[in-house]
Design a protein around this motif. Structure first.
Motif, mmCIF file in Angstrom:
data_model
loop_
_atom_site.group_PDB
_atom_site.id
_atom_site.type_symbol
_atom_site.label_atom_id
_atom_site.label_comp_id
_atom_site.label_asym_id
_atom_site.label_seq_id
_atom_site.Cartn_x
_atom_site.Cartn_y
_atom_site.Cartn_z
ATOM 1 N N UNK A 85 -33.022 12.621 -4.977
ATOM 2 C CA UNK A 85 -33.736 13.812 -4.132
ATOM 3 C C UNK A 85 -33.292 13.647 -2.558
ATOM 4 N N UNK A 86 -33.566 12.185 -2.342
ATOM 5 C CA UNK A 86 -33.133 11.942 -0.830
ATOM 6 C C UNK A 86 -31.892 12.168 -0.290
ATOM 7 N N UNK A 87 -30.872 11.798 -1.211
ATOM 8 C CA UNK A 87 -29.453 11.986 -0.919
ATOM 9 C C UNK A 87 -29.107 13.428 -0.991
ATOM 10 N N UNK A 88 -29.759 14.276 -1.830
ATOM 11 C CA UNK A 88 -29.378 15.594 -1.989
ATOM 12 C C UNK A 88 -29.935 16.358 -0.436
ATOM 13 N N UNK A 89 -31.226 15.981 -0.244
ATOM 14 C CA UNK A 89 -31.688 16.489 1.021
ATOM 15 C C UNK A 89 -31.046 16.118 2.106
ATOM 16 N N UNK B 273 -41.024 12.542 0.663
ATOM 17 C CA UNK B 273 -39.667 12.784 1.398
ATOM 18 C C UNK B 273 -40.084 14.032 2.180
ATOM 19 N N UNK B 274 -39.808 14.071 3.519
ATOM 20 C CA UNK B 274 -40.220 15.239 4.427
ATOM 21 C C UNK B 274 -38.966 15.490 5.186
ATOM 22 N N UNK B 275 -38.363 16.639 5.300
ATOM 23 C CA UNK B 275 -37.682 16.889 6.480
ATOM 24 C C UNK B 275 -38.368 16.954 7.712
ATOM 25 N N UNK C 114 -35.200 13.059 8.425
ATOM 26 C CA UNK C 114 -35.894 12.661 7.296
ATOM 27 C C UNK C 114 -36.865 11.846 7.222
ATOM 28 N N UNK C 115 -38.154 11.967 6.856
ATOM 29 C CA UNK C 115 -39.054 10.892 6.840
ATOM 30 C C UNK C 115 -39.373 10.525 5.459
ATOM 31 N N UNK C 116 -39.545 9.056 5.222
ATOM 32 C CA UNK C 116 -40.011 8.621 3.904
ATOM 33 C C UNK C 116 -41.349 7.890 4.343
ATOM 34 N N UNK C 117 -42.398 8.356 3.394
ATOM 35 C CA UNK C 117 -43.640 7.744 3.295
ATOM 36 C C UNK C 117 -43.805 7.165 2.142
ATOM 37 N N UNK C 118 -43.981 5.740 2.019
ATOM 38 C CA UNK C 118 -44.456 5.081 0.751
ATOM 39 C C UNK C 118 -45.980 4.515 0.966
ATOM 40 N N UNK C 119 -46.634 5.161 -0.004
ATOM 41 C CA UNK C 119 -48.201 4.360 0.258
ATOM 42 C C UNK C 119 -48.531 4.126 -1.336
ATOM 43 N N UNK D 285 -45.979 2.655 4.476
ATOM 44 C CA UNK D 285 -44.492 2.460 5.109
ATOM 45 C C UNK D 285 -44.222 3.840 5.573
ATOM 46 N N UNK D 286 -43.905 4.039 6.791
ATOM 47 C CA UNK D 286 -43.337 5.307 7.483
ATOM 48 C C UNK D 286 -41.939 4.843 8.007
ATOM 49 N N UNK D 287 -40.798 5.498 7.481
ATOM 50 C CA UNK D 287 -39.634 5.304 7.941
ATOM 51 C C UNK D 287 -38.838 6.723 8.227
#
Length: 125
Positions: free
Chosen positions: A15-19, A55-57, A65-70, A119-121
């Motif tokens: 999903x991340x690579x495609x986005x 995963x958010x644009x 692109x933001x990755x938010x792991x919780x 984690x927010x990246x």
């Protein structure tokens, strides 16, 4: 995305690579994002028994692109040590969180032992 299995880790990477490709990130940036997502998702699975990886644009002044792991796992006792290359509590290579920091443009980690980790990246295009 909910991360509960290894299949979920693989799915979030796709999903991340495609986005990233859809948002016109370079190929290397798309793979950096997918690798960071893989590391975060794997950490959710191994250290917390699962969690959520959003995963958010990002659009506006800058595109990214933001990755938010919780998770609601055990948290990280010593964040400085966890960010040291080669340090691992699970017998791995110890390059997960330090790698995410290197691959992404922004990386914020908030962890409370006994309550979980967030984690927010962000990767900018």
């Amino acid at each position: 995305m909910r991360i509960d299995t290894e299949s979920d880790v693989a799915a979030v990477c796709r999903v991340v690579r495609s986005l990233a490709e859809h948002m016109a990130f370079s190929r290397s940036a798309a793979y950096s994002l997918a690798t960071a997502a893989s590391e975060l998702a794997t950490n959710l699975l191994i250290h917390a028994g699962g969690g959520q990886l959003q995963v958010a644009p990002l659009t506006g002044m800058r595109t990214g692109i933001e990755l938010l792991a919780e998770d609601h796992g055990p948290g990280i006792d010593d964040l400085r040590l966890a960010l040291t290359d080669g340090y691992s509590t699970a017998g791995g290579l110890g390059c997960g969180l330090p790698g995410v920091e290197r691959l992404m443009d922004l990386c914020y980690i908030d962890s409370v032992p006994g309550h979980g980790t967030r984690v927010r990246a962000v990767k900018w295009r």
